[in-house]
Design a protein around this motif. Structure first.
Motif, PDB file in Angstrom:
ATOM      1  N   VAL A   1      16.716  39.757 162.799  1.00  0.00           N
ATOM      2  CA  VAL A   1      17.673  40.339 161.861  1.00  0.00           C
ATOM      3  C   VAL A   1      16.908  41.191 160.858  1.00  0.00           C
ATOM      4  CG1 VAL A   1      17.583  38.336 160.313  1.00  0.00           C
ATOM      5  CG2 VAL A   1      19.621  39.792 160.341  1.00  0.00           C
ATOM      6  N   GLN A   2      17.553  42.195 160.334  1.00  0.00           N
ATOM      7  CA  GLN A   2      16.930  43.034 159.313  1.00  0.00           C
ATOM      8  C   GLN A   2      16.986  42.348 157.953  1.00  0.00           C
ATOM      9  OE1 GLN A   2      18.882  46.877 159.472  1.00  0.00           O
ATOM     10  NE2 GLN A   2      17.324  47.657 160.875  1.00  0.00           N
ATOM     11  N   ALA A   3      16.058  42.712 157.098  1.00  0.00           N
ATOM     12  CA  ALA A   3      16.052  42.181 155.741  1.00  0.00           C
ATOM     13  C   ALA A   3      17.401  42.440 155.073  1.00  0.00           C
ATOM     14  CB  ALA A   3      14.934  42.822 154.934  1.00  0.00           C
ATOM     15  N   GLY A   4      17.892  41.443 154.382  1.00  0.00           N
ATOM     16  CA  GLY A   4      19.199  41.533 153.756  1.00  0.00           C
ATOM     17  C   GLY A   4      20.325  41.002 154.613  1.00  0.00           C
TER      18      GLY A   4
ATOM     19  N   LEU B   1      22.918  25.734 159.109  1.00  0.00           N
ATOM     20  CA  LEU B   1      22.156  26.371 158.042  1.00  0.00           C
ATOM     21  C   LEU B   1      22.594  27.833 157.989  1.00  0.00           C
ATOM     22  CD1 LEU B   1      19.995  26.255 155.863  1.00  0.00           C
ATOM     23  CD2 LEU B   1      18.294  26.853 157.602  1.00  0.00           C
ATOM     24  N   GLN B   2      23.353  28.146 156.966  1.00  0.00           N
ATOM     25  CA  GLN B   2      23.768  29.528 156.744  1.00  0.00           C
ATOM     26  C   GLN B   2      22.702  30.214 155.896  1.00  0.00           C
ATOM     27  OE1 GLN B   2      26.563  31.289 157.877  1.00  0.00           O
ATOM     28  NE2 GLN B   2      25.489  33.041 156.990  1.00  0.00           N
ATOM     29  N   MET B   3      22.144  31.285 156.424  1.00  0.00           N
ATOM     30  CA  MET B   3      21.057  31.989 155.746  1.00  0.00           C
ATOM     31  C   MET B   3      21.510  33.407 155.422  1.00  0.00           C
ATOM     32  SD  MET B   3      17.794  30.660 157.994  1.00  0.00           S
ATOM     33  CE  MET B   3      18.292  31.575 159.455  1.00  0.00           C
ATOM     34  N   ASN B   4      21.591  33.713 154.149  1.00  0.00           N
ATOM     35  CA  ASN B   4      22.004  35.034 153.683  1.00  0.00           C
ATOM     36  C   ASN B   4      20.851  35.709 152.942  1.00  0.00           C
ATOM     37  OD1 ASN B   4      24.632  34.492 154.642  1.00  0.00           O
ATOM     38  ND2 ASN B   4      25.234  33.604 152.676  1.00  0.00           N
ATOM     39  N   SER B   5      20.978  37.010 152.758  1.00  0.00           N
ATOM     40  CA  SER B   5      19.963  37.788 152.026  1.00  0.00           C
ATOM     41  C   SER B   5      18.564  37.477 152.550  1.00  0.00           C
ATOM     42  CB  SER B   5      20.046  37.490 150.526  1.00  0.00           C
ATOM     43  OG  SER B   5      21.339  37.785 150.023  1.00  0.00           O
ATOM     44  N   LEU B   6      18.430  37.513 153.835  1.00  0.00           N
ATOM     45  CA  LEU B   6      17.156  37.140 154.448  1.00  0.00           C
ATOM     46  C   LEU B   6      16.044  38.113 154.079  1.00  0.00           C
ATOM     47  CD1 LEU B   6      18.535  35.947 157.859  1.00  0.00           C
ATOM     48  CD2 LEU B   6      17.031  34.606 156.393  1.00  0.00           C
ATOM     49  N   LYS B   7      14.841  37.558 153.965  1.00  0.00           N
ATOM     50  CA  LYS B   7      13.659  38.328 153.603  1.00  0.00           C
ATOM     51  C   LYS B   7      12.611  38.191 154.710  1.00  0.00           C
ATOM     52  CE  LYS B   7      14.361  36.975 148.754  1.00  0.00           C
ATOM     53  NZ  LYS B   7      13.730  36.303 147.583  1.00  0.00           N
ATOM     54  N   PRO B   8      11.699  39.136 154.811  1.00  0.00           N
ATOM     55  CA  PRO B   8      10.652  39.016 155.834  1.00  0.00           C
ATOM     56  C   PRO B   8       9.869  37.704 155.716  1.00  0.00           C
ATOM     57  CG  PRO B   8      10.698  41.249 154.988  1.00  0.00           C
ATOM     58  CD  PRO B   8      11.670  40.458 154.148  1.00  0.00           C
ATOM     59  N   GLU B   9       9.708  37.196 154.513  1.00  0.00           N
ATOM     60  CA  GLU B   9       8.973  35.937 154.339  1.00  0.00           C
ATOM     61  C   GLU B   9       9.751  34.713 154.830  1.00  0.00           C
ATOM     62  OE1 GLU B   9       9.556  38.305 152.008  1.00  0.00           O
ATOM     63  OE2 GLU B   9       9.899  37.396 150.027  1.00  0.00           O
ATOM     64  N   ASP B  10      10.994  34.893 155.231  1.00  0.00           N
ATOM     65  CA  ASP B  10      11.751  33.804 155.851  1.00  0.00           C
ATOM     66  C   ASP B  10      11.440  33.682 157.344  1.00  0.00           C
ATOM     67  OD1 ASP B  10      14.540  34.791 153.832  1.00  0.00           O
ATOM     68  OD2 ASP B  10      13.216  33.070 153.497  1.00  0.00           O
ATOM     69  N   THR B  11      10.676  34.605 157.868  1.00  0.00           N
ATOM     70  CA  THR B  11      10.307  34.566 159.284  1.00  0.00           C
ATOM     71  C   THR B  11       9.517  33.299 159.592  1.00  0.00           C
ATOM     72  OG1 THR B  11      10.285  36.968 159.513  1.00  0.00           O
ATOM     73  CG2 THR B  11       8.961  35.702 161.080  1.00  0.00           C
ATOM     74  N   ALA B  12      10.011  32.539 160.561  1.00  0.00           N
ATOM     75  CA  ALA B  12       9.399  31.255 160.910  1.00  0.00           C
ATOM     76  C   ALA B  12      10.151  30.642 162.076  1.00  0.00           C
ATOM     77  CB  ALA B  12       9.437  30.293 159.723  1.00  0.00           C
ATOM     78  N   VAL B  13       9.587  29.582 162.627  1.00  0.00           N
ATOM     79  CA  VAL B  13      10.337  28.715 163.523  1.00  0.00           C
ATOM     80  C   VAL B  13      11.034  27.676 162.649  1.00  0.00           C
ATOM     81  CG1 VAL B  13      10.243  27.073 165.425  1.00  0.00           C
ATOM     82  CG2 VAL B  13       8.720  29.067 165.407  1.00  0.00           C
TER      83      VAL B  13
ATOM     84  N   GLN C   1      13.433  30.317 166.699  1.00  0.00           N
ATOM     85  CA  GLN C   1      12.697  31.376 166.005  1.00  0.00           C
ATOM     86  C   GLN C   1      13.647  32.251 165.199  1.00  0.00           C
ATOM     87  OE1 GLN C   1       9.203  32.193 166.022  1.00  0.00           O
ATOM     88  NE2 GLN C   1       9.868  33.600 164.399  1.00  0.00           N
ATOM     89  N   VAL C   2      13.269  32.481 163.958  1.00  0.00           N
ATOM     90  CA  VAL C   2      13.971  33.441 163.095  1.00  0.00           C
ATOM     91  C   VAL C   2      12.955  34.505 162.688  1.00  0.00           C
ATOM     92  CG1 VAL C   2      15.075  33.792 160.862  1.00  0.00           C
ATOM     93  CG2 VAL C   2      15.646  31.780 162.242  1.00  0.00           C
ATOM     94  N   THR C   3      13.293  35.747 162.971  1.00  0.00           N
ATOM     95  CA  THR C   3      12.423  36.860 162.619  1.00  0.00           C
ATOM     96  C   THR C   3      13.204  37.853 161.771  1.00  0.00           C
ATOM     97  OG1 THR C   3      11.187  36.613 164.688  1.00  0.00           O
ATOM     98  CG2 THR C   3      10.916  38.683 163.486  1.00  0.00           C
ATOM     99  N   VAL C   4      12.678  38.156 160.593  1.00  0.00           N
ATOM    100  CA  VAL C   4      13.332  39.082 159.678  1.00  0.00           C
ATOM    101  C   VAL C   4      12.445  40.316 159.543  1.00  0.00           C
ATOM    102  CG1 VAL C   4      14.335  39.398 157.398  1.00  0.00           C
ATOM    103  CG2 VAL C   4      14.306  37.126 158.438  1.00  0.00           C
ATOM    104  N   SER C   5      12.981  41.449 159.947  1.00  0.00           N
ATOM    105  CA  SER C   5      12.209  42.689 159.884  1.00  0.00           C
ATOM    106  C   SER C   5      12.461  43.408 158.566  1.00  0.00           C
ATOM    107  CB  SER C   5      12.583  43.591 161.054  1.00  0.00           C
ATOM    108  OG  SER C   5      13.941  43.971 160.974  1.00  0.00           O
ATOM    109  N   SER C   6      11.450  44.128 158.111  1.00  0.00           N
ATOM    110  CA  SER C   6      11.569  44.832 156.822  1.00  0.00           C
ATOM    111  C   SER C   6      12.085  46.245 157.010  1.00  0.00           C
ATOM    112  CB  SER C   6      10.215  44.874 156.136  1.00  0.00           C
ATOM    113  OG  SER C   6       9.259  45.486 156.969  1.00  0.00           O
TER     114      SER C   6
END
Length: 124
Positions: A12-15, A81-93, A119-124
């Motif tokens: 997912v993209q950042a945000g 787990l609802q994750m909003n406003s995701l940031k690249p630093e949230d990238t993790a398993v 896996q959750v990957t957040v791109s900047s």
């Protein structure tokens, strides 16, 4: 035998937002405190959030407070787990965990059962 199976990870993209699910089987779901942890490459597994038996209380890591929300559905034996406003630093398993005790814990050894992770990957 208790089994936990996570789903919902992805890129997912950042945000952006994602919702993770964790299906629990093998024991009475309502007797578990349920938690989410995450582990980024080269780092230790860390606490993200956890929810009480009844769903009436939850705790969050400071890094996700106000952005992530944990919930549980007893009829579906599932924790979300609802994750909003995701940031690249949230990238993790992201790992789901179950604790057969009445109190929430933030430490890994407090949980007896674990899923394999998603896996959750957040791109900047």
């Amino acid at each position: 035998q208790v089994q936990l199976v996570e789903s919902g990870g992805g890129l997912v993209q950042a945000g952006g937002s994602l919702r993770l699910s964790c299906q629990v089987s093998g024991r009475t779901f309502r007797m578990f405190v349920m938690g989410w942890f995450r582990q980024a490459p080269g780092t230790e597994r860390e606490f993200v959030t956890a929810i009480s038996w009844t769903g009436g209380s939850a705790q969050y890591a400071d890094s996700v407070k106000g952005r992530f929300t944990i919930s549980r559905d007893g009829s579906e034996n599932t924790v979300y787990l609802q994750m909003n406003s995701l940031k690249p630093e949230d990238t993790a398993v992201y790992f789901c965990a179950a604790r057969p005790a009445p109190t929430i814990a933030r430490y890994i050894t407090g949980y007896d059962y674990w899923g394999r992770g998603t896996q959750v990957t957040v791109s900047s």
